[in-house]
Design a protein around this motif. Sequence first.
Motif, short mmCIF file in Angstrom:
data_model
loop_
_atom_site.label_atom_id
_atom_site.label_comp_id
_atom_site.label_asym_id
_atom_site.label_seq_id
_atom_site.Cartn_x
_atom_site.Cartn_y
_atom_site.Cartn_z
N ASP A 55 54.35 -18.75 55.09
CA ASP A 55 55.78 -18.40 55.22
C ASP A 55 55.94 -17.09 55.98
O ASP A 55 56.78 -16.98 56.88
CB ASP A 55 56.43 -18.31 53.84
CG ASP A 55 56.83 -19.69 53.33
OD1 ASP A 55 56.84 -20.63 54.17
OD2 ASP A 55 57.10 -19.85 52.13
N ILE A 58 55.27 -17.63 59.59
CA ILE A 58 56.34 -18.39 60.24
C ILE A 58 57.56 -17.49 60.49
O ILE A 58 58.11 -17.46 61.59
CB ILE A 58 56.74 -19.60 59.38
CG1 ILE A 58 55.61 -20.64 59.42
CG2 ILE A 58 58.03 -20.23 59.88
CD1 ILE A 58 55.76 -21.74 58.40
N PHE A 59 57.90 -16.73 59.47
CA PHE A 59 59.07 -15.86 59.63
C PHE A 59 58.82 -14.80 60.69
O PHE A 59 59.72 -14.46 61.47
CB PHE A 59 59.46 -15.22 58.30
CG PHE A 59 60.23 -16.18 57.43
CD1 PHE A 59 61.37 -16.82 57.92
CD2 PHE A 59 59.83 -16.45 56.12
CE1 PHE A 59 62.08 -17.71 57.13
CE2 PHE A 59 60.54 -17.33 55.34
CZ PHE A 59 61.66 -17.98 55.85
N GLU A 61 57.05 -15.18 63.20
CA GLU A 61 57.15 -15.86 64.48
C GLU A 61 58.62 -16.05 64.86
O GLU A 61 59.01 -15.93 66.02
CB GLU A 61 56.46 -17.22 64.34
CG GLU A 61 56.18 -17.92 65.63
CD GLU A 61 55.42 -19.20 65.36
OE1 GLU A 61 54.20 -19.22 65.62
OE2 GLU A 61 56.02 -20.17 64.88
N GLN A 62 59.46 -16.38 63.88
CA GLN A 62 60.88 -16.59 64.12
C GLN A 62 61.57 -15.31 64.55
O GLN A 62 62.31 -15.28 65.51
CB GLN A 62 61.57 -17.09 62.85
CG GLN A 62 61.09 -18.45 62.38
CD GLN A 62 61.56 -19.56 63.28
OE1 GLN A 62 62.73 -19.56 63.70
NE2 GLN A 62 60.67 -20.48 63.59
N PHE A 64 60.09 -12.24 65.04
CA PHE A 64 59.26 -11.25 65.73
C PHE A 64 59.08 -9.97 64.94
O PHE A 64 59.15 -8.89 65.48
CB PHE A 64 59.85 -10.93 67.11
CG PHE A 64 60.01 -12.17 67.93
CD1 PHE A 64 58.90 -12.78 68.51
CD2 PHE A 64 61.27 -12.76 68.10
CE1 PHE A 64 59.07 -13.93 69.26
CE2 PHE A 64 61.42 -13.90 68.83
CZ PHE A 64 60.32 -14.51 69.42
N ARG A 93 47.02 -15.70 64.07
CA ARG A 93 46.53 -16.80 64.90
C ARG A 93 45.71 -16.34 66.09
O ARG A 93 44.98 -17.11 66.69
CB ARG A 93 47.67 -17.69 65.37
CG ARG A 93 48.71 -16.96 66.21
CD ARG A 93 49.79 -17.89 66.59
NE ARG A 93 49.27 -19.09 67.23
CZ ARG A 93 50.01 -19.96 67.89
NH1 ARG A 93 51.31 -19.77 67.97
NH2 ARG A 93 49.49 -21.01 68.47
N LYS A 149 49.26 -26.98 63.99
CA LYS A 149 49.50 -25.60 64.41
C LYS A 149 48.68 -24.63 63.58
O LYS A 149 48.76 -24.62 62.35
CB LYS A 149 50.99 -25.28 64.25
CG LYS A 149 51.36 -23.94 64.83
CD LYS A 149 52.86 -23.76 64.79
CE LYS A 149 53.25 -22.40 65.32
NZ LYS A 149 54.17 -22.52 66.44
N TYR A 150 47.90 -23.85 64.28
CA TYR A 150 47.06 -22.87 63.61
C TYR A 150 47.80 -21.55 63.52
O TYR A 150 48.31 -21.05 64.52
CB TYR A 150 45.76 -22.70 64.40
CG TYR A 150 44.86 -21.61 63.91
CD1 TYR A 150 44.28 -21.68 62.64
CD2 TYR A 150 44.59 -20.50 64.70
CE1 TYR A 150 43.45 -20.69 62.19
CE2 TYR A 150 43.75 -19.49 64.25
CZ TYR A 150 43.19 -19.59 63.00
OH TYR A 150 42.36 -18.60 62.55
#
Lengths: 488, 313
Positions: A55, A58-59, A61-62, A64, A93, A149-150
Motif C-alpha cells: 500500500d 502504491i500510494f 507511486e500515486q 510521488f 522496485r 508488477k514488481y
Amino acid sequence: MSLKIKIIFYVGLIIAFLMMIISIAFLYQFRSVILEKEISNARSVSSAAAIPILDAFIFSEQDFYDPSQILERHISYFMANVNGMKFMHVYNRGNKLTASTHWDPATPLQARPPEFRVTNTVRESVSIHRHDEYGWVIEIEYPLFIAGKYLGTTVMGFDGNPVRKEIRSLFIGLLILNIVVTTITLYVLYKLISKLTRSLGQLTDAIDQFDLKTPEKKLPLPDSDDEIGHLGKRFGLLQQRLIESKHNLAESQRNIYRAEKLAFIGRLSSGVAHEINNSVNGIQSCMYAINKDPKNHEQTEEYMKLISEGLQHIEIIVKKLLEYSRKNSPSLVNVNIAEIVENVLKLCSYKIQKLGITITFKPDTDLPGIKADKYLIQEVLMNLLINSMDAVSDGGCICIKAGRKNRQSIYLSVEDDGPGIAPEFTDLIFEPFFTTKDTGKGTGLGLSVVQGVVESHDGTIRLDSQPGVKTVFTITLPINGKHERTIN
Amino acid sequence: MRNFLGLCPMSRFRILATLGGLFCLLLLFTFMLYRSVVNLSGEYIDNRTVSIDIQNFSEYPTKYFGVVSRYPAHIIYQQYQPLMDYLNRNTDYHFQLKLSNSYSETVQQLASGEVDVALLGSYMYATSKDEHDLIAILKPLNEDSLALRRSVLFTSKNSIIHKTDDLRGKKLALASKESFSGNWMPLHMLRLNGITRDDLEDISNYPNHHTVIHKVLRGEYDAGAVRESVARDFMDRGLRIFEYSDPLPTSPIVVTKQQDPDMVAAIINALVHQDPARTDKAGPIDIMDGGTVVSYIETDGSEYNFIRRVTNE
Ligand SMILES: Nc1ncnc2c1ncn2[C@@H]1O[C@H](COP(=O)(O)OP(=O)(O)OP(=O)(O)O)[C@@H](O)[C@H]1O
Ligand SMILES: [Mg+2]
C-alpha cells in the motif's frame, strides 16, 4: 563364544540398528516438520507485512511521496509485535534500500543491509544461516508483486535459535530414548537367556553326573515347562533305556561266557581224552603182550619201558593241565621283567648253546617293575622261548625286548627268524592241544597256557608273523597288576 | 574355570575389542548425526516461487489508467494490475494505475488530462460525457459474451416477499446514487410496477453493493437492489432474487475526445482483437464489482443514452 553372548550380541546389534534407523527417520521427519512450520510461519509474517508495504509503495507511486517514513513505522510496528523478528529491510522496485532496522551507524558493518541489491531477477527465497550478531537466522526474501508488477522486496530475519534448540532437544530426547530402549531390551534379553542357559547348564551338569555304575542315583534334571524341560525329561528316559540295555548286555555276556566255557571244556576234555587215550591204548597193548607172555623178560622189560614212557606222557599232560587251570589265581608280587628274562635264559643256556642260537635281550632303560605272578610270567617266557627255539634252525637268532608301552603297561616281545606261522594257523595256535610238532614232542598246550596267564594278568598277546622272515609274539602287561574289571 | 561371561580370556578380549570398536563407531556416528541435524544452513525455496525478470518500461511513454475504488490500494491493484500488465505487454505504452475515491474524481482527472483513460461506471459516463467531452471506446463482455448486466431485486431466503408488488409498505436498501444498476435502475423497475417512493416504508442508499446485501441479510431492510453479479455471490448465504431488470450496458472504458487516437487504437487493438490462442489473454479479467470480464467489445456510446433517459425520469 557362548550361545548367550552370541544371542545378546546379535540381537542387541539388530535392535540398536533398527532403533537407530527408526529414530533417524523420525528425527529427520520431525526436523523438516519443525523447519517447515517455522518457514511457513516466517512466510506468513512476510506476506502479512507485505500488505501495508505494498500500500505504501502504491500510494507513493500515486502521489510521488517518499514512502520511507511510513515504511519505517511499519517496520518498527512489526519489530515490536512479531516475536523473534531480528531485522527487516525494504527495497523499492529499483532495489534500493528504502527502510530498514539497521540504518543506525552503530550497527556493525556486516550486519547492515546492502544499500542496493544488484539483481535482475527476484524470487521468494528462504535461507537459514549463522549470523555473526544473531546466531541462527531464518532469512526470508519476499518480493512484492501485484499481478505482474514488481514493487520491491522485503528481507526479514527471524530468530532461528529456538528452532535449533527445539531440534537439539528432539535429538537428545531420541538419543536417550534409544539408549533406554536398547538397554532395557538387552537387560530383558539377558535375563531371559540367562534363565534359558541356566536350565541348559543344569541339563549338561546332570548329563555329566550320569554314571552307569550308579544308575539309580537321581539326577537334578531341569523341570521347566519348555523345550529344555522336555529335553531333560527325554534325557531321563534315555538314561532309563541305557540302564536297561546295560542289564541286558551283562545278561547276554554272562550267557556267552557260559556257552563259551562249556564249549571250551568240551574241546579241552576231548583233547585230554585223545592224548591220554593214545597213551592208555599203548599201555594196554603192552600190558596185553606182557600178560600173554609174562616169561619173556626181554619183551617185558621193553614193554615196561614203553609203559613208563606212556605214563610219563600222561603225567606231563596232567601237569600242564594243572598249570593251565591255575591261571585264574595269579599271586601278584613286585617283579622285575629283566630279572625274569635273565633267569629263563640261564635255565635254557644249555639248550641254547647246544643249538648254536644267538639270543639277544634289550630291555629299555625305563622298563618299570610291575605287579605280577613271578612264576607264571617265567612260564610264559619259557614257553615262548622254547617255541622260538623249536622253530629256528641252527645258527638262528632270537631277540627278546621289553620296555614301557604307555603309562599303564609294559611290553615283552620274543622275536625269531624261524619259518613263521602260516596265516591259516594264526587263529588255531592258541587252542589247547593244537600242535604241529611230532607226537610226544609237543602237547599243543604251551600257547594256551601263555594266553591264559596273560589274560589272568589283564594283559594281551599279539602275533605278528611274516612266514619265512620272522615271528614276533608280543605281550603287554599292566604295571599295577590286574586292571579293574568292568564286566564281572 | 569360568570367568567373565563364561569365556576364555582370548575370546573375551576379542569381544571387548569388538564392542569397544562398535561403541566408538556409534559415538562418532552420533556426533556426526548431531552435527548434521543441528546445522540448519541451507536454502529452502518453495516450489511455488518463480523467477520473474524485473520489467523495464522506461522506453515506452507512460499513460495513466484511472480506476475507482474505496478499497485499499493493494486490493485495487490486485484487480486491475493484470489489465495493466496485459496492455503493457500488448501495446507500446506503459500503463500505470491511477486510483481515485469516486467516479466524479476520475471524471475530473480525465477532464484535466491527469489520467489518459479510465474505467467509469455507466451512470457516471452517461451523465458526464457531454459536459467533459467523454467518449466510451470499449465495454466489457461477460461470460456469455454479452456486454450486458442486470439489476436485481432481492430479499432474504425466508422473506414473504416474492414479487415486486410485495414491496409495498416494506423497507428497501439501494446502492450509491452514482450507481445506475444499484439505484436508478431499481427505482425504474419500481415505477414500472406502479410503486412510488411513498408506497414504501423506507428507502435508503448505501455507498456500495455489498453493504446493501449485508443490510438485507441482517434483516435491517426487507429487500434490496444490486447488480446481478454481486447478488449471485451471496446466493448460498441466504439471498434470494425475486426480480430481474432488463439488460443494461456494462461499465465502459472511457477517454476524452481529444485523446491521442494512436493510443486509443492501441488499447482497442490489444483488448478487442485478442488472439484466442494466446495464453496471456487472461489479462483483463476479474473486475471487483461483479462478473468475470472475458474480453471487450467496441462501442460508440449510444446505448448509454438509455441511462440518461431513465435518470431524467
Ligand atoms: N615261534 C614259532 N615259530 C613257528 N611256529 C610256532 C612258534 N611258536 C608256536 N608255533 C606253532 O604253534 C604251535 C602250537 O604251539 P604250542 O606252544 O601251543 O604247542 P607246542 O609247542 O607244539 O607244544 P608244547 O609247547 O606243549 O610242548 C606249534 O606246534 C607251532 O607249530
Ligand atoms: Mg610249545
